[in-house]
Design a protein around this motif. Sequence first.
Motif, PDB file in Angstrom:
ATOM      1  N   LEU A 253       0.694  -1.348   0.162  1.00 51.91           N
ATOM      2  CA  LEU A 253      -0.014  -0.037  -0.015  1.00 51.91           C
ATOM      3  C   LEU A 253       0.799   1.266  -0.077  1.00 51.91           C
ATOM      4  O   LEU A 253       0.332   2.315   0.387  1.00 51.91           O
ATOM      5  N   GLU A 254       1.980   1.245  -0.244  1.00 59.45           N
ATOM      6  CA  GLU A 254       2.911   2.331  -0.234  1.00 59.45           C
ATOM      7  C   GLU A 254       2.650   3.393  -1.428  1.00 59.45           C
ATOM      8  O   GLU A 254       2.897   4.334  -1.298  1.00 59.45           O
ATOM      9  N   LYS A 255       2.162   2.766  -2.342  1.00 58.99           N
ATOM     10  CA  LYS A 255       1.866   3.796  -3.603  1.00 58.99           C
ATOM     11  C   LYS A 255       0.529   3.058  -4.149  1.00 58.99           C
ATOM     12  O   LYS A 255       0.501   1.870  -4.516  1.00 58.99           O
ATOM     13  N   SER A 256      -0.527   3.911  -4.620  1.00 58.47           N
ATOM     14  CA  SER A 256      -1.398   3.250  -5.542  1.00 58.47           C
ATOM     15  C   SER A 256      -1.105   2.980  -6.957  1.00 58.47           C
ATOM     16  O   SER A 256       0.017   3.502  -7.426  1.00 58.47           O
ATOM     17  N   ILE A 257      -1.301   1.854  -7.558  1.00 56.87           N
ATOM     18  CA  ILE A 257      -0.903   1.393  -8.813  1.00 56.87           C
ATOM     19  C   ILE A 257      -1.794   1.975  -9.948  1.00 56.87           C
ATOM     20  O   ILE A 257      -1.179   2.124 -10.982  1.00 56.87           O
ATOM     21  N   LEU A 258      -2.810   2.882  -9.530  1.00 54.85           N
ATOM     22  CA  LEU A 258      -3.329   3.625 -10.476  1.00 54.85           C
ATOM     23  C   LEU A 258      -4.025   4.787  -9.929  1.00 54.85           C
ATOM     24  O   LEU A 258      -4.653   4.637  -8.956  1.00 54.85           O
ATOM     25  N   SER A 259      -3.825   5.929 -10.556  1.00 57.49           N
ATOM     26  CA  SER A 259      -4.612   7.249 -10.072  1.00 57.49           C
ATOM     27  C   SER A 259      -5.378   7.814 -11.228  1.00 57.49           C
ATOM     28  O   SER A 259      -4.368   8.205 -12.420  1.00 57.49           O
ATOM     29  N   LEU A 260      -6.511   7.889 -11.018  1.00 53.61           N
ATOM     30  CA  LEU A 260      -7.452   8.388 -12.371  1.00 53.61           C
ATOM     31  C   LEU A 260      -7.608   9.875 -11.887  1.00 53.61           C
ATOM     32  O   LEU A 260      -8.770   9.879 -10.958  1.00 53.61           O
ATOM     33  N   THR A 261      -7.426  10.805 -12.591  1.00 54.09           N
ATOM     34  CA  THR A 261      -7.933  12.236 -12.440  1.00 54.09           C
ATOM     35  C   THR A 261      -9.233  12.430 -13.185  1.00 54.09           C
ATOM     36  O   THR A 261      -9.115  12.480 -14.327  1.00 54.09           O
ATOM     37  N   GLN A 262     -10.143  12.734 -12.577  1.00 58.03           N
ATOM     38  CA  GLN A 262     -11.600  13.167 -13.345  1.00 58.03           C
ATOM     39  C   GLN A 262     -11.774  14.673 -13.408  1.00 58.03           C
ATOM     40  O   GLN A 262     -11.133  15.418 -12.717  1.00 58.03           O
ATOM     41  N   SER A 263     -12.677  14.918 -14.192  1.00 59.08           N
ATOM     42  CA  SER A 263     -12.986  16.430 -14.758  1.00 59.08           C
ATOM     43  C   SER A 263     -13.815  16.979 -13.585  1.00 59.08           C
ATOM     44  O   SER A 263     -13.948  18.088 -13.394  1.00 59.08           O
ATOM     45  N   LYS A 264     -14.404  16.218 -12.894  1.00 57.90           N
ATOM     46  CA  LYS A 264     -15.365  16.796 -11.672  1.00 57.90           C
ATOM     47  C   LYS A 264     -15.236  15.946 -10.398  1.00 57.90           C
ATOM     48  O   LYS A 264     -14.385  14.820 -10.375  1.00 57.90           O
ATOM     49  N   ILE A 265     -15.874  16.455  -9.361  1.00 59.22           N
ATOM     50  CA  ILE A 265     -15.808  15.674  -8.183  1.00 59.22           C
ATOM     51  C   ILE A 265     -16.475  14.207  -8.032  1.00 59.22           C
ATOM     52  O   ILE A 265     -17.558  14.406  -8.724  1.00 59.22           O
ATOM     53  N   VAL A 266     -15.733  13.312  -7.470  1.00 58.95           N
ATOM     54  CA  VAL A 266     -16.346  11.986  -7.787  1.00 58.95           C
ATOM     55  C   VAL A 266     -17.412  11.816  -6.560  1.00 58.95           C
ATOM     56  O   VAL A 266     -16.801  12.090  -5.506  1.00 58.95           O
ATOM     57  N   SER A 267     -18.515  11.206  -6.671  1.00 57.53           N
ATOM     58  CA  SER A 267     -19.317  10.747  -5.840  1.00 57.53           C
ATOM     59  C   SER A 267     -19.541   9.492  -5.285  1.00 57.53           C
ATOM     60  O   SER A 267     -19.979   9.115  -4.118  1.00 57.53           O
ATOM     61  N   LYS A 268     -19.189   8.493  -6.453  1.00 56.86           N
ATOM     62  CA  LYS A 268     -19.399   7.182  -6.079  1.00 56.86           C
ATOM     63  C   LYS A 268     -18.380   6.283  -7.007  1.00 56.86           C
ATOM     64  O   LYS A 268     -18.163   6.805  -8.264  1.00 56.86           O
ATOM     65  N   VAL A 269     -17.647   5.329  -6.481  1.00 58.13           N
ATOM     66  CA  VAL A 269     -17.103   4.152  -7.432  1.00 58.13           C
ATOM     67  C   VAL A 269     -17.379   2.953  -6.982  1.00 58.13           C
ATOM     68  O   VAL A 269     -17.845   2.699  -5.705  1.00 58.13           O
ATOM     69  N   SER A 270     -17.541   1.792  -7.738  1.00 57.50           N
ATOM     70  CA  SER A 270     -17.744   0.559  -7.667  1.00 57.50           C
ATOM     71  C   SER A 270     -17.197  -0.494  -8.455  1.00 57.50           C
ATOM     72  O   SER A 270     -17.218  -0.233  -9.740  1.00 57.50           O
TER      73      SER A 270
END
Length: 851
Positions: A253-270
């Motif tokens: 867990l030292e670093k995320s394997i993927l970071s996705l920048t979105q254009s808006k504030i995220v409200s939910k992921v699944s």
Amino acid sequence: MGSSRLEVIWSPYHTNKFFTWGNDIYLYEVRSIKEQMKQSDINISENTSARLLATNSNYRYVKCIDVYPKSESDLLLAVGQANGKVSLTTFGPSVFDSVGLAGVELTPRYARQCNTVKWNPAETNLLASGYEKHRSDHSILIWDVTKGPSDNRIYGSYSSVLGVMSTEYIRPVIEIGLSDIAHSLSWFNQNPHYLIVGINNKNLKMLDIREITSAIYSQTTKAVYGVEVAPYDDNYVVSFGDNQIAVWDTRNLEKSILSLTQSKIVSKVSWCPTRRNLIGSLHKESSAIHLHDIQQSVENNEPSVLSRSIQPGQNMPLTSFSWHPKHENRLIAVSYVGAITDYTVFERMTLNWSPSTHIVWTYGRQHLKLISDHDKIYSNIQDFGPKIKRRALAEYGLKEELWQNGAISESETLDNVWQWLHLSKTLVDSGNITSSDNIYHPGIRNILHIENNQSTLKSELVYSKWNDIAMTVVTYKSPARENALQLCGWKFHSDSTALERIELEGSFTRAAAIAIFNLKLRSAINILFKGASRQPHLAVIAMALSGYSTEKKSLWREMCAATKEQLSDPYLKAAFAFLVDQSSHYKHVLNETEMLIDDRIGFACTFLSDTDLVEYICQLTDHVYEKGDISGILLTGSSEECLPLLQKYLDNTTDVQTVSLICVRAFAPSFLHEDSTCQSWIESYRSLLDSWRLWVHRAKFDILLNVNKVPPQQVFISCNFCAKNTSAFMQEKIRNKAKMLGIQNNDASNYQGLRVLHDEITSCPHCRKPLPRCAICLSSMGTQSTYFGPESKIITHSIQSLKSAECSLWFTWCQTCRHGGHAGHLSDWFKEHSECPVTGCSCNCQSLDDL
């Protein structure tokens, strides 16, 4: 349905039921639209509707819900509320009443908002809840719902973290995170004692509830919301914070394997439970759900992702969505106004189009869809492949007479092209039109000597008389124009059957118009009357023509000029335009694009001046290039100018078969074998025939391709003694020797000379050593079999027209013992024997062929 129902979740085991909640909790059942519907049912897709089964209004400030994960006939909900209570509730009487779970309330020491609640997927008696911060209480409480209020037993080794509590309520068995904030949490699926939580807006921690004194892993991050373990693999976790989505590998867990920048504030992921490595995300005030396929990132540890968006339902902002637990790629979404949409995400398909004209693609993970050219829907695809295959089976392009290929082309345009190629070949062979070594089929531009839009054409102005009217018309004549008219099939003054052939094809209006263009009005009227037996309205047209007036201001001209545009037939429109036209440009006739290009060119060559004719031919050439009209081969002929036209036609139709066959049948071999474009088309068509396993048709095509090309020698016979070639120049040597011996054609009287010739050709031409003998007849082998039979009898025929002997006289040998003889003799021998005919050789030559 009220606007407050802003969250949605599928039941994990009841695959046709889902919940929505806001102020109240609603239970729905999904039904097929084909089933009997009630007025209160809600359409949620084209095929499904939702029926409200029950409502629970006991909880006014619901913050989170989780469904009991064990398969039961009834449903049990854990409801987290704003006052911190976690209530276990059902919709009416259920099996959970008998075990005392329905109506149980789990209450923390101090009231504060419950942010998240999760059932343990394996040990379903455990329930974890996460809370807002309180300086004197823990933020993560784990409850054992099977322990009643009077049960003071401590869960396992966790007594050190429990205070002395009243037995009035069920107490948590584990407390974690004193004075922390728990934003989200998730159990691991294969390791039920592991828990991952997002706390304090800055940490992601992985915990083992059997040893809570310290976290297994801890990482500083703002992505502490919506923490969820992948349903298929405990190694991967997703979370979000602000406009960032993070994917973690729990092994590090030292670093995320993927970071996705979105254009808006995220409200939910699944995570999608039915599609590996697919994540759905929702932005605030967005009507689209974003899908992220991270398979490449997870498996290859590369920071890459395939993303796309879907828009369930109408264009309304969504507040939540939930993946279906069993049905592949299916989800349900709810909007701000409470509209519910049942939606299936279609995969990016891997489409495969087989050479046998079958289209196959994946439909989810378990199904393949297939469409063949026999299906009705295949006709909508507009695939040219089946037509090419039908033509190939009918030997399209392989017929000896060029016009025969047009009859099986299934296209009127291509039929006209092959008819023209046949006409051109006939005119060239008869000497009426001169061709060159590089251009077998000269076109109109070649005949009129048009190069770079310029021509040296010089024509004679002639006042031609109408056959049946006392009137003359200005026409132009020259040898080049005469040849052009022959190429267009307009040789009517000497060929009285030409119009009859057009009539037999049923083209009465075309035959009548061409008769008018050739100043034969009465012939045109008679043709139309003949056609009236099939098309009655042609009788009216014939009557109208019979009233033709030569007066320029007559009522007939006035009415025809006003009504000719109402005619639908292009040839009738052109004929009347010619009769009423007062100018010498005839633009209404020449611009009638629905007329065959042959007839427009023929008209232009008859009535246009040299300057206007060259200009019109150049404009028409540009037009056929632009449209890819293969009929324009009449203009270009089989010259290099034809290649752009064929390429454009190929781009428009994908008919590589026709362009390849035209190249092979019409182009000069010297040009064909050198031009890379032609070779590319030909190789494509050969590969297509191979893919369909049309070996015979491919072979016939290759024969046409190489009909004038001498194949290189591939087999050589060498002498056993000097190892030099014995046959490379034998034919020429035989002819020269025959002349020296005075042997004439068909001369069998000079036996001595023939005997000397026989001795010459039964020995090596280099070292004079005898050639091998046939093991059966003992005659010396070699090219002498062309002239002498196995019994050395003289064959009398033309020495000057020597041909190879029949196959039975050819020399063949065993690849093992190297003994051999005439093919016919050896074939007869091995019908009764299996061993070599040479004495002392025990080789079983016959049996070796079976291996």
